[in-house]
Design a protein around this motif. Structure first.
Motif, PDB file in Angstrom:
ATOM      1  N   TYR A  85     -79.251  -0.401  55.105  1.00  0.00           N
ATOM      2  CA  TYR A  85     -79.294  -1.874  55.116  1.00  0.00           C
ATOM      3  C   TYR A  85     -80.721  -2.357  55.349  1.00  0.00           C
ATOM      4  O   TYR A  85     -81.199  -3.263  54.662  1.00  0.00           O
ATOM      5  CB  TYR A  85     -78.360  -2.416  56.193  1.00  0.00           C
ATOM      6  CG  TYR A  85     -78.340  -3.933  56.238  1.00  0.00           C
ATOM      7  CD1 TYR A  85     -77.608  -4.659  55.298  1.00  0.00           C
ATOM      8  CD2 TYR A  85     -79.069  -4.626  57.198  1.00  0.00           C
ATOM      9  CE1 TYR A  85     -77.606  -6.047  55.317  1.00  0.00           C
ATOM     10  CE2 TYR A  85     -79.069  -6.016  57.221  1.00  0.00           C
ATOM     11  CZ  TYR A  85     -78.345  -6.727  56.286  1.00  0.00           C
ATOM     12  OH  TYR A  85     -78.351  -8.087  56.296  1.00  0.00           O
ATOM     13  N   HIS A  86     -81.411  -1.745  56.322  1.00  0.00           N
ATOM     14  CA  HIS A  86     -82.788  -2.146  56.618  1.00  0.00           C
ATOM     15  C   HIS A  86     -83.732  -1.815  55.463  1.00  0.00           C
ATOM     16  O   HIS A  86     -84.829  -2.362  55.386  1.00  0.00           O
ATOM     17  CB  HIS A  86     -83.277  -1.454  57.889  1.00  0.00           C
ATOM     18  CG  HIS A  86     -82.678  -2.039  59.127  1.00  0.00           C
ATOM     19  ND1 HIS A  86     -83.030  -1.640  60.391  1.00  0.00           N
ATOM     20  CD2 HIS A  86     -81.734  -2.996  59.295  1.00  0.00           C
ATOM     21  CE1 HIS A  86     -82.338  -2.321  61.292  1.00  0.00           C
ATOM     22  NE2 HIS A  86     -81.542  -3.144  60.641  1.00  0.00           N
ATOM     23  N   SER A  87     -83.306  -0.882  54.594  1.00  0.00           N
ATOM     24  CA  SER A  87     -84.132  -0.513  53.442  1.00  0.00           C
ATOM     25  C   SER A  87     -83.784  -1.342  52.205  1.00  0.00           C
ATOM     26  O   SER A  87     -84.341  -1.119  51.125  1.00  0.00           O
ATOM     27  CB  SER A  87     -83.956   0.977  53.122  1.00  0.00           C
ATOM     28  OG  SER A  87     -84.352   1.775  54.214  1.00  0.00           O
ATOM     29  N   GLY A  88     -82.834  -2.270  52.361  1.00  0.00           N
ATOM     30  CA  GLY A  88     -82.460  -3.130  51.246  1.00  0.00           C
ATOM     31  C   GLY A  88     -81.437  -2.534  50.308  1.00  0.00           C
ATOM     32  O   GLY A  88     -81.199  -3.065  49.216  1.00  0.00           O
ATOM     33  N   ASN A  89     -80.796  -1.431  50.716  1.00  0.00           N
ATOM     34  CA  ASN A  89     -79.791  -0.770  49.867  1.00  0.00           C
ATOM     35  C   ASN A  89     -78.391  -1.205  50.309  1.00  0.00           C
ATOM     36  O   ASN A  89     -77.717  -0.506  51.069  1.00  0.00           O
ATOM     37  CB  ASN A  89     -79.929   0.753  49.959  1.00  0.00           C
ATOM     38  CG  ASN A  89     -81.315   1.219  49.568  1.00  0.00           C
ATOM     39  OD1 ASN A  89     -81.913   0.690  48.639  1.00  0.00           O
ATOM     40  ND2 ASN A  89     -81.836   2.205  50.279  1.00  0.00           N
ATOM     41  N   GLY A  90     -77.972  -2.366  49.844  1.00  0.00           N
ATOM     42  CA  GLY A  90     -76.712  -2.947  50.301  1.00  0.00           C
ATOM     43  C   GLY A  90     -75.489  -2.115  49.975  1.00  0.00           C
ATOM     44  O   GLY A  90     -74.611  -1.935  50.830  1.00  0.00           O
ATOM     45  N   GLU A  91     -75.413  -1.575  48.764  1.00  0.00           N
ATOM     46  CA  GLU A  91     -74.234  -0.803  48.355  1.00  0.00           C
ATOM     47  C   GLU A  91     -74.101   0.486  49.151  1.00  0.00           C
ATOM     48  O   GLU A  91     -73.010   0.839  49.617  1.00  0.00           O
ATOM     49  CB  GLU A  91     -74.309  -0.493  46.857  1.00  0.00           C
ATOM     50  CG  GLU A  91     -74.134  -1.716  45.972  1.00  0.00           C
ATOM     51  CD  GLU A  91     -74.126  -1.362  44.498  1.00  0.00           C
ATOM     52  OE1 GLU A  91     -74.072  -0.152  44.182  1.00  0.00           O
ATOM     53  OE2 GLU A  91     -74.149  -2.289  43.673  1.00  0.00           O
ATOM     54  N   GLU A  92     -75.223   1.207  49.308  1.00  0.00           N
ATOM     55  CA  GLU A  92     -75.202   2.445  50.093  1.00  0.00           C
ATOM     56  C   GLU A  92     -74.859   2.149  51.555  1.00  0.00           C
ATOM     57  O   GLU A  92     -74.117   2.896  52.198  1.00  0.00           O
ATOM     58  CB  GLU A  92     -76.548   3.162  50.007  1.00  0.00           C
ATOM     59  CG  GLU A  92     -76.861   3.755  48.651  1.00  0.00           C
ATOM     60  CD  GLU A  92     -77.511   2.739  47.707  1.00  0.00           C
ATOM     61  OE1 GLU A  92     -77.476   1.525  48.029  1.00  0.00           O
ATOM     62  OE2 GLU A  92     -78.036   3.164  46.668  1.00  0.00           O
ATOM     63  N   ALA A  93     -75.401   1.036  52.067  1.00  0.00           N
ATOM     64  CA  ALA A  93     -75.108   0.650  53.452  1.00  0.00           C
ATOM     65  C   ALA A  93     -73.618   0.412  53.642  1.00  0.00           C
ATOM     66  O   ALA A  93     -73.013   0.881  54.618  1.00  0.00           O
ATOM     67  CB  ALA A  93     -75.898  -0.606  53.821  1.00  0.00           C
TER      68      ALA A  93
END
Length: 614
Positions: free
Chosen positions: A350-358
């Protein structure tokens, strides 16, 4: 704050994908001021993310300023050698938590700490600095510690600033006393662990002298190579101490202990770390500590640590936990580790901007939480039977929440552990007897330990090793008693060896080496053709030249007593934090995890909603 980090990471991704260089025209003019084209960029990305245009523009401008600062800093560093360090301050500080500090790299860690304290308003003695996931060493230069230009430094505060406590002098005094106590606790931790680890290399009576031991998942002691034993014990000791601080939510003190544990674990061979889950759990604890301190961005290799933890778990537990089930009969308790692993992987994404993986990882953590949730009434029922709350939680998770099965599981575990403890106690007692037997023959405790280790504890084989390698006798214990037998051998013992046919000079040298032990001297001379081997000959010469220790050389009784009291205090403080239950690290109420899962799922759900609208 978490949502802002996500938005910042997502915008950074867009900029990278579109190959936009904010530090160059048309986004930055020749005076390094913002260009008009940035507004158009903000409009484009705000439409894409369905976010407030002003907020997006503000974040892009922040990214641009940092890029310009980095470029200016790089030029300045090349021209002057003055490095820039990005300083992350504690969450309570009422300012931007990220700040830049310039310094030369030949200064010491103490000088950098002093500069940070002066610049940001801390008391120097009550902060610790973490750089590159290691505590800053005060006596070494920054260069010696691998500190480079543009590195990140995290400030851990042991005491709040004066401004926060000035209104109440009593509170201020208590804060100062608490900070001093914390610093003393850290120093006592280090000393106590060193003492306990050293005792593992000595002859200790388990009935009277506490020391550290290393056991496997069933509770049986593990034989560790002597070269790695101390490092492993220090690593595990620091880890337990760090976990104790984590439980008390004292994250600022926990992190230095956990980082020290990581440093000592790295001194152990890779093969050993792949056979125990301790190292994997440590990686999780370090990442969790950074997260709770609000400084996860300081852990540049968070993804690497979490992947390493996952790999270690797979190596230790087997594919689909098969090895773990074979050893323990179940894997319910260990699932709490995977819950935290998935949660941290979700947060990092999430902090890396990867919403789907998060979302994927957070959802896995949520499903595990539902599976591991324990009805408080079931815990109460088991406590009514005389079990502790910890035993109840662990037992219920091992038995899928069945109270009757959990009661039988706990009882069975107690009986097995009691039997193992009796067997281990008997094994230690026999080892101590064997060491004392060999010492009675004239061998030092260290030589006896080494021979027994080589012979896997067999007394007869140990004796054969010592007899065939007489030079092992010279392995002394480095204790005060080793200098108490430096007197010349008696005429009578020399004559005994001469009567056996040995040269008088060789007989005297052998007796000097073996401190008058006729049997060992005769065996060694006979084994080496009537003379001492070169290494023992040198030892004999050194011992004859060593003057006897005078009473005035020893420390005073009062001083010795004080040191002993301090060591006892340090050891007791360590032992207090070492849990009685060997599966304590698997016990968790999951209260913090439940709150964090819900919080971050709400963030990613809002991201998914916005994506669907697009």
């Amino acid at each position: 704050m978490a949502q802002k980090k996500y938005l910042q990471a997502k915008l950074t991704q867009f900029l990278r994908e579109d190959r936009i260089q904010l530090w160059k025209p048309p986004y930055t003019d020749e005076n390094k001021k913002v260009g008009l084209a940035l507004k158009d960029l903000a409009k484009k990305y705000s439409d894409k993310l369905e976010c407030c245009e002003n907020e997006v523009e503000k974040i892009i401008e922040d990214i641009r300023c940092k890029a310009v600062e980095r470029g200016t800093g790089n030029e300045h560093y090349k021209a002057t050698g003055i490095a820039t360090i990005e300083v992350f301050l504690p969450p309570r500080v009422k300012k931007d938590r990220k700040n830049l500090l310039e310094t030369r790299l030949h200064v010491t860690g103490r000088e950098l700490r002093s500069k940070i304290a002066e610049t940001f308003g801390f008391q120097e003695n009550y902060i610790k600095i973490v750089i590159n996931k290691k505590q800053l060493q005060l006596g070494k230069t920054l260069e010696e510690q691998g500190v480079t230009h543009n590195v990140k430094a995290m400030v851990l505060e042991l005491k709040q600033s004066e401004e926060d406590v000035r209104e109440n002098s009593q509170v201020e005094k208590e804060e100062q006393n608490e900070a001093r106590l914390r610093e003393k606790r850290i120093q006592r931790t280090k000393r106590g662990l060193e003492i306990l680890a050293e005792r593992a290399e000595m002859v200790v009576d388990p009935e009277t002298t506490p020391y550290l031991d290393i056991a496997n998942q069933t509770g049986r002691s593990i034989r560790i190579p002597p070269s790695e034993r101390k490092a492993l014990m220090l690593a595990m000791g620091y880890h337990e101490k760090g976990r104790a601080f984590l439980k008390r939510k004292e994250y600022g003190i926990a992190l230095p202990c956990l980082l020290d544990a990581d440093r000592y674990f790295c001194e152990c061979c890779r093969e050993l770390l792949d056979t125990v889950d301790n190292y994997a759990v440590l990686q999780l604890d370090i990442a969790w500590c950074y997260f709770r301190l609000g400084q996860l961005e300081c852990l540049d290799d968070a993804e690497k640590k979490l992947n390493m933890a996952q790999k270690c778990f797979k190596n230790c537990y087997g594919e689909n936990h098969q090895r773990l089930v074979h050893i323990k009969g179940n894997c319910g308790k260990e699932k709490v580790l995977f819950l935290r692993l998935y949660l941290l992987q979700g947060i990092r994404n999430y902090h890396s901007g990867n919403g789907e993986e998060a979302y994927e990882y957070l959802n896995k953590a949520c499903q595990l939480f539902k599976e591991l949730y324990i009805d408080p009434s079931k815990v109460h029922s088991l406590m009514q039977l005389g079990f502790s709350a910890q035993e109840a939680r662990l037992g219920l998770r091992a038995c899928d929440g069945n109270v009757d099965h959990a009661a039988a599981h706990i009882t069975n575990r107690r009986e097995k552990l009691d039997q193992i403890r009796k067997e281990e106690k008997e094994k230690k007692r026999r080892r101590l007897e064997n060491i004392n037997y060999l010492k009675g023959m004239g061998y030092s405790a260290r030589a006896a330990r080494q021979a027994l280790h080589q012979a896997s504890g067999n007394l007869e084989e140990s004796l054969q090793i010592l007899l065939s390698h007489p030079q092992m006798w010279w392995l002394n214990d480095s204790g005060p008693e080793t200098n108490s037998h430096q007197e010349s051998p008696s005429r009578e013992t020399i004559d005994q060896l001469v009567y056996m046919g040995f040269d008088a000079a060789a007989a005297e040298a052998a007796l000097r080496v073996f401190r008058g032990n006729v049997q060992l001297a005769a065996q060694t001379l006979a084994h080496n053709g009537g003379s001492l081997p070169p290494d023992l000959r040198l030892s004999a010469e050194d011992s004859s030249a060593t003057p006897p220790t005078s009473p005035s050389d020893s420390a005073g009784t009062s001083s010795a007593s004080t040191d002993e009291d301090m060591e006892t205090e340090a050891v007791n403080e360590i032992l207090e934090d070492i849990p009685e239950h060997e599966e304590d690290y698997l016990d968790s109420t999951l209260e913090d995890e439940e709150i964090t899962i819900a919080e971050y799922l709400s963030y990613v759900e809002s991201v998914k909603t916005a994506t669907k609208r697009n």
